[in-house]
Design an enzyme around this catalytic site. Structure first.
Site, PDB file in Angstrom:
ATOM      1  CD  GLU A   1      -2.780  -1.282   2.409  1.00 44.13           C
ATOM      2  OE1 GLU A   1      -3.935  -1.682   2.242  1.00 44.13           O
ATOM      3  OE2 GLU A   1      -2.334  -0.961   3.523  1.00 44.13           O
TER       4      GLU A   1
HETATM    5  C1  ACM Z   1      -1.924  -5.327   4.226  1.00 42.05           C
HETATM    6  O1  ACM Z   1      -3.003  -5.742   4.656  1.00 42.05           O
HETATM    7  N1  ACM Z   1      -1.810  -4.089   3.787  1.00 42.05           N
HETATM    8  C2  ACM Z   1      -0.740  -6.165   4.184  1.00 42.05           C
END
Ligand code: ACM
Length: 467
Positions: free
Chosen positions: A295
């Site tokens: 992310e």
């Molecule tokens: C995650 O859930 N961003 C690894």
């Protein structure tokens, strides 16, 4: 009924009763297993179980034992006593957990119990895990967890023969590991002013001694700790402390909200990252170091380059980087959390893979859609049965459950979310032939053990509820 289910159990007619006269004989290297046995039985039983030249309990470390692998053990109980053997200290530690489960459930109580016969049934057990990576990730960044909570999780993992504790130590909302050359990481990055407008500061950090203590406590129980330092995204707590490391020109405080922030380390932060990793390598001796990678809003090319360079620092020092996303370096371990296609792509590239798919391993999702469930991460329900059936493509090292803590702060809430789902993970990864119906039967018996340990166990969440 032992959980996770052992590979082979043969009942013998005569068992053995532990009493004040019982002592333990060890071969060289088996002393830690004897200490673990004594310290885990002492609170409830009061038995001294001294180490002596003669003992009715024999604990033997024998590297020449064949067929037991890195974690297996062999255990015999008959009318003369107990013989526990393994080729490794991890195998002995797992055998100690089986002894605890063979004894009456009161053995697990934290205070003295009288009027119980500490009798082990006669058995021959040979036990080897199906998969080598049986993990649990605890997010101590979103809500800091004091050492005693982490130690108790280690103890509960050990009871279930889980063997990797992944500590998510840094994120946008907090930095929990001290780095001597960068004191602001914990003094500023360890604290946020509030959480989602609640007006209450939240924070905390471990000392180096506390982290080393956790590593040792885990190692005695056959558990490795894999630390995670998030990069290049999920880095806002670090950037609050050292704004120059980021891609944004202006300083921003430690994040007080959940979600995906738009702050990230710039390429020029790699020197800082190496400084941090140098300290991480000193504190955590295990093979794998997690460098996050999920992310992040950086362009893919920059993102990959950042992670490969951080990973190279680890590889050059004999360690292995782990990441949530492929880093472009086939030597890194990948933890597919989105879907199975991530896993098959990584396996095709020859990468080591540990399954972490959110739809079957994220413990922040509620475990049922019942009205009694506390608010969790919205979007899915992950039942005990879903965890039991975590996809395990051929060639993966294993799997782990993830306990993200945006929505959970207290020990009780964390344990409520972890159990019994973590037991399902342990059983499905250890047992040679995992099978849901058999697990539900074992679990009914095992619930009384969790009750003795005061693990919040809600009868409304019987594992068969969703079968
Ligand atoms: C995650 O859930 N961003 C690894």
């Amino acid at each position: 009924m032992i959980v996770p289910e052992p590979t082979r159990v043969v009942r013998r007619s005569k068992g053995f009763t532990l009493d004040c006269g019982t002592s333990v004989r060890v071969t060289p290297g088996a002393e830690p297993a004897a200490r673990l046995l004594r310290s885990s039985l002492r609170p409830a039983t009061g038995l001294p179980l001294p180490i002596a030249d003669y003992g009715q309990i024999v604990i033997a470390l024998d590297a020449k034992l064949v067929g037991l692998g890195a974690e297996g053990y062999a255990l015999t109980v008959n009318e003369h006593g107990v013989l526990l053997r393994a080729g490794t200290s991890a195998g002995l530690a797992h055998g100690v957990q089986t002894l605890r489960q063979l004894l009456p459930v009161e053995t697990l109580r934290s205070s003295r119990v009288s009027d119980v016969d500490w009798t082990l049934p006669g058995v021959d057990i040979r036990d080897v895990p199906r998969l080598p990576w049986r993990g649990f990730m605890l997010d101590v960044a979103r809500h800091f967890q004091p050492v005693h909570v982490v130690r108790r999780f280690i103890d509960l993992m050990a009871l279930h023969k889980l063997n990797v504790l992944h500590l998510h130590l840094t994120d946008d909302q907090g930095w929990r590991m001290p780095i001597p050359s960068r004191p602001l990481l914990t003094s500023i990055g360890g604290w946020r002013t509030e959480t989602n407008g609640d007006g209450t500061p939240h924070g905390g950090a471990y000392t180096r001694g506390e982290l080393e203590g956790l590593v040792a406590h885990a190692a005695e129980r056959g558990i490795r700790i894999m630390p995670e330092i998030e990069m290049p995204g999920h880095a806002r707590a670090a950037l609050a402390a050292y704004p120059d490391l980021g891609i944004a020109p202006e300083p921003q405080p430690v994040w007080t909200r959940w979600g995906i922030s738009d702050s990230a380390f710039g390429m020029h932060a790699l020197g800082f990252v190496r400084e941090v990793l140098a300290e991480v390598l000193e504190v955590f001796p295990g093979e794998y170091i997690h460098i996050g990678g999920d992310e992040c809003l950086l362009p893919a090319e920059v993102h990959g380059k950042f992670l490969r360079q951080a990973g190279k620092y680890l590889l050059d020092r004999g360690r292995v980087p782990a990441a949530w996303e492929p880093t472009g370096d086939p030597r890194a371990l990948v933890m597919p959390w989105k879907d199975e296609s991530q896993a098959s792509a990584a396996l095709e590239r020859g990468q080591a893979v540990v399954m972490a798919p959110h739809t079957s391993t994220y413990l922040d999702y509620p475990q049922s859609d019942g009205p009694h469930e506390p608010a969790g991460q919205p979007g899915f329900v992950v039942t005990t049965r879903d965890v039991y059936h975590v996809p395990l493509p051929d060639g993966v090292l294993g799997a782990q459950c993830q306990l993200w803590t945006e929505h959970a702060r207290t020990r009780e809430h964390l344990e409520y979310l972890a159990f019994p789902r973590l037991v399902a993970l342990a059983d499905t990864l250890w047992s040679q032939r995992p099978e849901w119906q058999g697990f539900t039967t074992r679990m009914r018996h095992h619930s009384s053990r969790l009750a003795e340990l005061s693990v919040p166990a809600d009868v409304r969440r019987e594992p068969c509820e969703h079968s």
